[in-house]
Design an enzyme around this catalytic site. Structure first.
Site, PDB file in Angstrom:
ATOM      1  N   GLU A 171       0.796  -1.234   0.000  1.00 58.33           N
ATOM      2  CA  GLU A 171       0.000   0.000   0.000  1.00 58.33           C
ATOM      3  C   GLU A 171       0.830   1.286   0.000  1.00 58.33           C
ATOM      4  O   GLU A 171       0.523   2.231   0.720  1.00 58.33           O
ATOM      5  CB  GLU A 171      -0.959   0.002   1.212  1.00 58.33           C
ATOM      6  CG  GLU A 171      -1.894  -1.192   1.198  1.00 58.33           C
ATOM      7  CD  GLU A 171      -2.955  -1.161   2.308  1.00 58.33           C
ATOM      8  OE1 GLU A 171      -4.104  -1.522   2.013  1.00 58.33           O
ATOM      9  OE2 GLU A 171      -2.632  -0.761   3.436  1.00 58.33           O
ATOM     10  N   LEU A 172       1.850   1.301  -0.812  1.00 63.22           N
ATOM     11  CA  LEU A 172       2.636   2.528  -0.944  1.00 63.22           C
ATOM     12  C   LEU A 172       1.771   3.605  -1.593  1.00 63.22           C
ATOM     13  O   LEU A 172       1.135   3.371  -2.618  1.00 63.22           O
ATOM     14  CB  LEU A 172       3.856   2.243  -1.828  1.00 63.22           C
ATOM     15  CG  LEU A 172       4.983   3.258  -1.746  1.00 63.22           C
ATOM     16  CD1 LEU A 172       5.679   3.132  -0.399  1.00 63.22           C
ATOM     17  CD2 LEU A 172       5.976   3.014  -2.879  1.00 63.22           C
TER      18      LEU A 172
END
Lengths: 558, 552
Positions: free
Chosen positions: A340-341
Site C-alpha cells: 500500500e505505498l
C-alpha cells in the site's frame, strides 16, 4: 479399517452404537487407519521417552503438557448422549498403559525449538503413530523432535471422556503423517490494537494444537509502535499506546521461546516504507505526509505517514532499525512489508521531491534503492526477506531470488506473483482475512461495511485451491498459507472468537493438502472447537449444539 | 485509598461525556472536580428497599474499581497539576421526589442534579438530587445515572431524564446454544449500564429445551443438551430477581406452535413432521417439528405448559412466539389432516383456536401476550387488543402492524440482528453466508428511526425496540464480543426523543460522529468491568475523536 477376527464381537457392538466414523484429528493425518475397538487410557498411563539421549527440555515439557491435556481435556464425544450409551463398552475396554516415544535417527538430538526455527523449506515435521487395539504399548516415532511434537499433538486429540475414563472407540490407530506444505501460518497485527503477552501465548498454544508452524507477527504499524528495539527505544517510548503496551526485548524472547518450544517460528514484520506514520513521533525527519488530511489521499487508513524512501538518511535509519529488530528474532525470515505505498504522499512531500531531484531518480528508482539497501542489511544479519505482493507485481524493485511474497490483495494475483519466480505464501483477503464482514470501522460512515465483505467462513477458506491457475512448475513455488487478523476491531476481548476455529481451516488445508470436503470436515472441526474450549481458548460454536451432536443433519440439503 | 477521578479541564476541550445513553437534558460546565477520598452516597429515604441499597453499594464499587482513564492522548497525564487543585465532591444524596409511588412502568419522574459550588455537593434544583421512584423495581435506574456522573464536567445538571420509549430490550436465544446463569447475569449487568430494561429470553426452541417447567420436567430432562444445561426453577427465579434489582424485567418466550421440534423427545404425540427430511421442506432451520395445533390434546398441553411457567414469572408480558409457521409440515401430517377434517376447520381456523386457547392461559394470569409479526400480518388470528407485536422480518413491516392497531416492539433483522454477517452455519454450503447479510454495524442500528412511516396517531403504538442475538454461532465464548458494545446502540436510539425530532441535549441532531467517542468510552468501561466488549476502532482513533472519520 484394520480389523482382525478376534475383534469382531466388539466391532459389531460398536457399529450398533453408531460410533463416529471419522478420526477426530485436526488437521487430518495424510495417511491413517482406524478400527472399531474400544480402548481406554490406564489410570497409570504414561508417555515414555525411549532411547533419546539427553532429551531436550522442550520435548520433556511437551510430553508433560500432552499428559496434562489427556487428564484435563475431559471432552465428551459429540454424540447425542455424549457417550452415555457406550459406558458399558468403555468399562470393559482394554487399557493402554503407555506411549513410547522414540527417534528413528541417530546422532545429536536437537531440541524442538532448534528444529522449529530452521529454514522453512528444510524442517522435518513428519511422524508415525501406532496405537494397537489390544492394550500393548503405543508407539510414536519420528526423524526429529519437531516430528515427535506433531505426533504428541495428534495423540492428544484422539480421546474422549466418560465419567472420568479417557477412551476411544476407534482403536487400533495407524498414522503416518507429514505436512503437504512447509509454511502454515497465522498473522496477528498488534499495532492497531495491543495484545498482552498472555494473549499471544494462548494463541501460540492454540496454533500448535493444529500444527501451525509460523506466527507472522505484524508487530508495528502507523497507529502504534509497541516493539522496544534496542538502539531505537525512542520509537516505542513515543509510539506505543502507553508505557505498559509494549513488547520489551524480554517479552520478545519469551514469546519466541514459547513459540519455538511449540514448533512455531516467529516471522516478525516491520512494514516499510508505508504504514510507518507513528515513527514521526520520535523521528519527524523521516516521515512524509505525517497525519496529512484528508487521510484518504495519503494512505489507505488513518493516520497517513510514510518513510522518506528517497532520503539517504532515512534509508540508513530504516536499515539499521530493521537489522536491530530482526536480530531480536531467531527466525531466518523477516518481513519488510512493502504494501500500500501511496505515491501521492511523496508527490506532496517537498523533502522527497528535493531528494529525487538531486539524485535524478524517479520514485520507483528510489524505492528500488531503498529496498535493496534495507534487504541487504537483513541479509547481513542472516535473514531472508519476505514482502507483500505489491513489491513483486506493482513495483520495479530488484529482489533477491529467495525473497518470499505474501499474496494478499486477491487470490487472483497468485499466478502473477508466481510468474516472477518468487516463492509465495497464500494470504488472500478473499479467502483468509479474518476481519472481513465485521462492519465498517471508519467513523462517520453510517452504511459502511468492511472493505472485504463478506465474512470469510471456514468453509470458504477450506475450499481454497493453493495451485489454482498455476503450472506444475509454478506450483512448487507455493510454500503454504495462513489466515490473518488485522485488528481494527479486535483486541484481547475478541481475539479467540474471531480467530478460532476459523484459522484451523487453513491449518488443515496446508497440512493435509487441498481438496477436503466440508461435509466430512465439519464434525472434526466441531470436535476441535469443543476441545479448544475445554483447554481455555474461546473458540466459537459453528452451529447449534444440536447440529454438532447430529452430524450432517444441519447440512443445507439434509 | 480511593481513586482520584479526573473530570476535565478547560484548556483540553472535553465535549465528550461518557454518558450512554445520553440524558434527555444535560448541562455541563468546565470545572474540574474530583471525588473526595471519603466520597459517599447518602440515601435520604425512609426504609430504603434493599435493592436500592445494593445498587448504591454497587455504584460505590464501580467508582472504586473502574479506574478508567480518559480517552485522550496521554490518558490524562497532563491534568495532574489541575487535578491537585480541583475542588472535591464529598458526597451525593439520594432522595425521593415524592413518596407517592406511582404504579406501573410510568414511574419516570423528574431527576435533577446540580453541582453546588458553595456547598460542594450535588444538589437538585434548588437543593437536592431528586430520585424518581416507584414500587415497580425501577429505582436502581436512578443509581445507574449516579455512576455516570463522575466523568462529567461540573457543574452538571441533568433534568427530567426520562426515556423516550418504555421498552428498551435485548433478546438472547439460549436454545441453539446454552448459556450458563453466570453469563446471563453478566449480560444483565451490562444491559443495566445502558439502561436497557427488558430481557427478552428466547429460552427454548427446536434444538433444545433447557427450561425446567414445573409439572413438565420431562421436557427439559429429555430435551436439554445435558442435565447440566438446564435452567432450574431456582435458576429462573435467580435470574428474574437479579434482573429486577437492576431495573430489568424478564420477558420469557415459549415459541409456539413452530420451533418446538425438541418437545417430541418427551411428547412425540404433540409434534408434527418431527425431524422430517429434507428439513428445508418443513422448517426454516433444522430440526423440523411443530406442535399439532389442530389437536385438542396438544392445544391443552401447550396452554398448560405456558401457564405453568408464566405463573412463576413476575413480568406482565409473556411471548408465545408464533413465527415461521410451516404449512407444509401440517399438510404432510396425517394426524393434523385428520383433526382438521374432523373439526371441519382450515389450518388458519385451527391456528386461531390454538392461539386463543394459549393466550387465554396467559390472560387468565393477568399477562399480556407478545407475538412475532406473522401472527398479525400473515395469519387471521384473533388476538387480545393489548397484544404486543415484535417486528422482526423487516423494518418495512412496522407500519403494517401499526395499521392493525397493535403495539410494536422494533426488532427488525435489517437493523438489530446481531448474528447477521458472520457466515453460513449450515453444513455443506461452502459459499453460503448468513441469510441476513451484511453485518449490522452499530452505526446502522443507531440510524434506525422508530417512527418511520408511521402516522402521528400510530406513534403511540411504539413501545420501543431491541437488538437480538440468535445463537446458531454464539455461546459463552463470544456472547460479550458479539453483543457489546453494539447492543448499546439501540439502547440509546430508543431512549432519545423522537417526537421533538432526533436531537441531542445540545440541540444537534443525533449522529454517529458525536456518538462514537461516547460509545468508545462505554466500551472501555465495560472492559474494565469484565465484559469483553470489542474495539470499534484502533486505539489510535479512540484517543483522537474524528481523526479516523471517513472524511477527516
Amino acid at each position: 479399517m484394520l480389523v482382525n477376527a478376534m475383534m469382531l464381537p466388539l466391532v459389531v457392538l460398536s457399529v450398533l452404537l453408531a460410533v463416529t466414523p471419522t478420526i477426530a484429528v485436526w488437521p487430518v493425518p495424510r495417511q491413517y487407519s482406524t478400527g472399531t475397538t474400544p480402548l481406554r487410557l490406564s489410570p497409570s498411563f504414561s508417555i515414555k521417552l525411549s532411547g533419546i539421549d539427553h532429551a531436550p527440555r522442550d520435548l520433556v515439557d511437551a510430553v508433560a503438557r500432552t499428559s496434562s491435556y489427556l487428564r484435563k481435556d475431559k471432552l465428551q464425544a459429540l454424540v447425542p448422549d455424549r457417550g452415555a450409551s457406550s459406558a458399558k463398552v468403555i468399562r470393559g475396554a482394554k487399557s493402554l498403559s503407555s506411549l513410547t516415544v522414540s527417534l528413528t535417527t541417530k546422532g545429536k538430538v536437537r531440541s524442538i525449538s532448534e528444529e522449529a526455527i530452521e529454514d522453512v523449506e528444510s524442517r522435518v515435521e513428519g511422524y508415525t503413530l501406532t496405537i494397537p487395539a489390544d492394550g500393548s504399548a503405543a508407539s510414536l516415532r519420528a526423524n526429529s523432535t519437531l516430528g515427535l511434537f506433531r505426533g504428541l499433538t495428534t495423540f492428544g486429540q484422539l480421546w474422549y471422556d466418560w465419567d472420568g475414563t479417557t477412551y476411544t472407540l476407534e482403536a487400533p490407530f495407524d498414522i503416518v503423517d507429514s505436512p503437504a506444505y512447509p509454511y502454515r501460518g497465522l498473522m496477528l497485527d498488534t499495532a492497531r490494537n495491543y495484545f498482552p503477552v498472555a494473549d499471544i501465548k494462548r494463541t501460540l498454544d492454540a496454533m500448535s494444537w493444529v500444527k501451525i508452524n509460523t506466527l507472522h507477527w505484524h508487530v508495528v504499524d502507523s497507529q502504534s509502535f509497541p516493539l522496544v528495539v534496542p538502539g531505537f527505544t525512542e520509537l516505542s517510548k513515543n509510539g506505543a499506546y502507553s508505557a505498559s503496551q509494549v513488547y520489551t526485548p524480554g517479552d520478545v524472547k519469551e514469546i519466541v521461546q514459547y513459540a519455538a518450544a511449540r514448533g512455531i517460528d516467529v516471522m516478525a514484520e516491520i512494514d516499510t516504507p508505508g504504514h510507518t506514520s507513528i515513527i514521526a513521533k520520535s523521528h519527524p525527519e523521516h516521515i512524509a505526509c505525517f497525519e496529512a488530511s484528508p487521510w484518504t489521499q495519503f494512505a489507505n487508513e488513518p493516520p497517513a505517514g510514510q518513510l522518506r524512501l528517497a532520503s539517504e538518511a532515512t534509508t540508513n535509519f530504516t536499515t539499521s532499525l530493521l537489522k536491530a529488530a530482526a536480530s531480536m528474532f531467531p527466525s531466518t525470515l523477516f518481513s519488510t512489508g512493502g504494501d500500500e505505498l501511496n505515491a501521492n504522499c511523496y508527490d506532496k512531500d517537498a523533502a522527497t521531491q528535493a531528494d529525487l531531484a538531486s539524485q535524478k531518480k524517479t520514485l520507483e528508482q528510489a524505492l528500488d534503492t531503498f529496498t535493496q539497501v534495507t534487504h541487504s542489511g537483513l541479509r547481513e544479519v542472516g535473514k531472508r526477506a519476505v514482502v507483500w505482493e505489491e513489491m513483486v507485481i506493482e513495483h520495479d524493485v530488484t529482489l533477491a531470488n529467495d525473497t518470499i511474497a505474501l499474496v494478499w490483495i486477491s487470490s487472483e494475483h497468485v499466478a502473477a506473483v508466481a510468474q516472477k519466480g518468487h516463492k509465495l505464501i497464500h494470504a488472500a483477503s478473499d479467502f483468509f482475512y479474518l476481519d472481513c464482514g465485521g462492519g465498517g470501522w471508519v467513523g462517520q460512515n453510517v452504511l459502511g461495511n468492511s472493505w472485504c465483505d463478506p465474512f470469510k467462513t471456514w468453509q470458504k477458506s477450506y475450499s481454497f485451491n493453493p495451485t489454482a491457475n498455476l503450472t506444475e512448475e509454478q506450483s512448487k513455488l507455493v510454500l503454504g498459507g495462513q489466515h490473518l487478523l488485522w485488528t481494527e476491531q479486535s483486541g484481547p476481548a475478541n481475539l479467540d472468537p474471531v480467530v478460532w476455529p476459523r484459522a484451523a481451516s487453513s491449518a488443515e488445508l496446508f497440512w493435509s493438502g487441498p481438496g477436503g470436503d466440508v461435509g466430512e470436515a465439519l464434525p472434526r472441526l466441531h470436535d476441535l472447537s469443543f476441545r479448544f474450549v475445554q483447554r481455555g481458548v474461546n473458540a466459537i460454536p459453528l452451529q447449534p449444539t444440536w447440529c454438532a451432536l447430529h452430524p450432517g443433519m444441519c447440512d443445507l440439503h439434509a | 485509598m480511593r481513586a482520584v477521578f479526573l473530570i476535565c479541564i478547560a484548556i483540553a476541550p472535553c465535549s465528550v461525556l461518557g454518558l450512554w445513553p445520553i440524558p434527555r437534558n444535560l448541562q455541563t460546565g468546565t470545572t474540574l472536580v474530583k471525588l473526595a477520598s471519603t466520597f459517599n452516597i447518602k440515601v435520604d429515604i425512609d426504609n430504603p428497599p434493599q435493592d436500592l441499597l445494593d445498587a448504591v453499594s454497587q455504584a460505590n464499587t464501580y467508582i472504586q474499581t473502574d479506574k478508567l482513564q480518559r480517552l485522550v492522548v496521554g490518558r490524562g497525564a497532563n491534568d495532574s497539576a489541575a487535578l491537585g487543585q480541583a475542588p472535591t465532591l464529598p458526597g451525593l444524596t439520594l432522595s425521593l421526589l415524592t413518596s407517592d409511588a406511582p404504579e406501573s412502568a410510568n414511574c419516570y419522574r423528574s431527576c435533577t442534579a446540580y453541582w453546588d459550588p458553595q456547598r460542594r455537593i450535588l444538589s437538585h434544583s434548588p437543593k437536592r438530587w431528586n430520585v424518581c421512584h416507584s414500587d415497580c423495581k425501577f429505582h436502581s435506574r436512578v443509581v445507574q445515572r449516579l455512576d455516570d456522573l463522575r466523568i462529567a464536567l461540573a457543574p452538571i445538571s441533568i433534568v427530567n431524564d426520562i426515556p423516550a420509549f418504555p421498552y428498551r430490550g435485548f433478546m438472547l436465544d439460549t436454545a441453539r446454544n446454552f448459556f450458563p446463569v453466570a453469563d446471563i447475569k453478566r449480560t444483565l449487568d451490562a444491559m443495566s449500564w445502558v439502561k436497557i430494561n427488558m430481557f427478552h429470553w428466547h429460552v427454548v426452541d427446536s434444538q433444545s429445551f433447557p427450561l425446567d417447567i414445573p409439572a413438565f420436567p420431562e421436557i427439559a430432562s429429555k430435551g436439554a443438551y445435558s442435565s447440566s444445561e438446564i435452567y432450574s426453577a431456582a435458576d429462573v427465579q435467580d435470574i428474574v430477581s437479579y434482573a429486577g434489582a437492576r431495573g430489568i424485567d424478564v420477558l420469557v418466550e415459549i415459541d409456539t406452535p413452530g420451533h418446538t421440534a425438541v418437545i417430541a423427545s418427551s411428547h412425540p404425540e404433540h409434534i408434527a413432521c418431527s425431524q422430517a427430511s429434507p428439513w428445508t421442506d418443513f422448517a426454516n432451520e433444522p430440526p423440523a417439528g411443530q406442535l399439532r395445533l389442530a389437536s385438542a390434546a396438544t392445544t391443552n398441553f401447550t396452554a398448560q405448559l405456558i401457564s405453568s411457567i408464566a405463573k412463576t414469572l413476575p413480568s406482565s408480558l409473556f411471548s408465545t412466539g408464533g413465527d415461521e409457521l410451516n404449512t407444509n409440515c401440517y399438510a404432510e401430517d396425517a394426524q393434523t389432516q385428520a383433526d382438521l377434517a374432523k373439526s371441519g376447520r382450515t389450518l388458519e381456523q385451527a391456528l386461531n383456536v390454538f392461539t386463543q386457547a394459549t393466550h387465554k392461559s396467559l390472560t387468565d394470569l393477568g399477562k399480556t401476550p407478545v407475538v412475532w409479526e406473522e401472527m398479525v400480518l400473515e395469519h387471521t388470528v384473533t388476538l387480545p387488543k393489548d397484544t404486543v407485536v415484535m417486528v422482526w422480518i423487516s423494518s418495512q413491516h412496522a407500519s403494517s402492524v401499526a395499521a392493525k392497531n397493535f403495539r410494536i416492539v422494533h426488532a427488525p433483522s435489517d437493523y438489530f440482528y446481531l448474528d447477521c454477517g458472520a457466515g453460513e452455519w449450515l453444513g455443506n454450503n461452502p459459499s453460503g453466508n448468513s441469510w441476513c447479510d451484511p453485518f449490522k454495524t452499530w452505526q446502522k442500528s443507531y440510524t434506525f428511526d422508530p417512527l418511520a412511516s408511521l402516522t402521528t396517531a400510530q406513534r403511540s403504538l411504539v413501545l420501543g425496540g431491541q437488538q437480538l442475538l440468535w445463537t446458531e454461532q454464539s455461546s459463552p465464548e463470544n456472547v460479550d464480543s458479539i453483543v457489546w458494545p453494539r447492543a448499546a446502540s439501540s439502547a440509546e436510539v430508543i431512549s432519545l426523543i423522537f417526537w421533538t425530532g432526533a436531537t441531542l441535549p445540545d440541540g444537534t441532531a443525533r449522529n454517529v460522529a458525536s456518538a462514537l467517542p461516547r460509545l468508545h468510552d462505554l466500551r472501555y468501561r465495560m472492559v474494565r468491568r469484565g465484559v469483553r466488549a470489542i474495539a470499534l476502532q484502533p486505539h489510535f482513533c479512540v484517543l483522537r475523536p474524528g481523526v479516523c472519520d471517513l472524511r477527516s
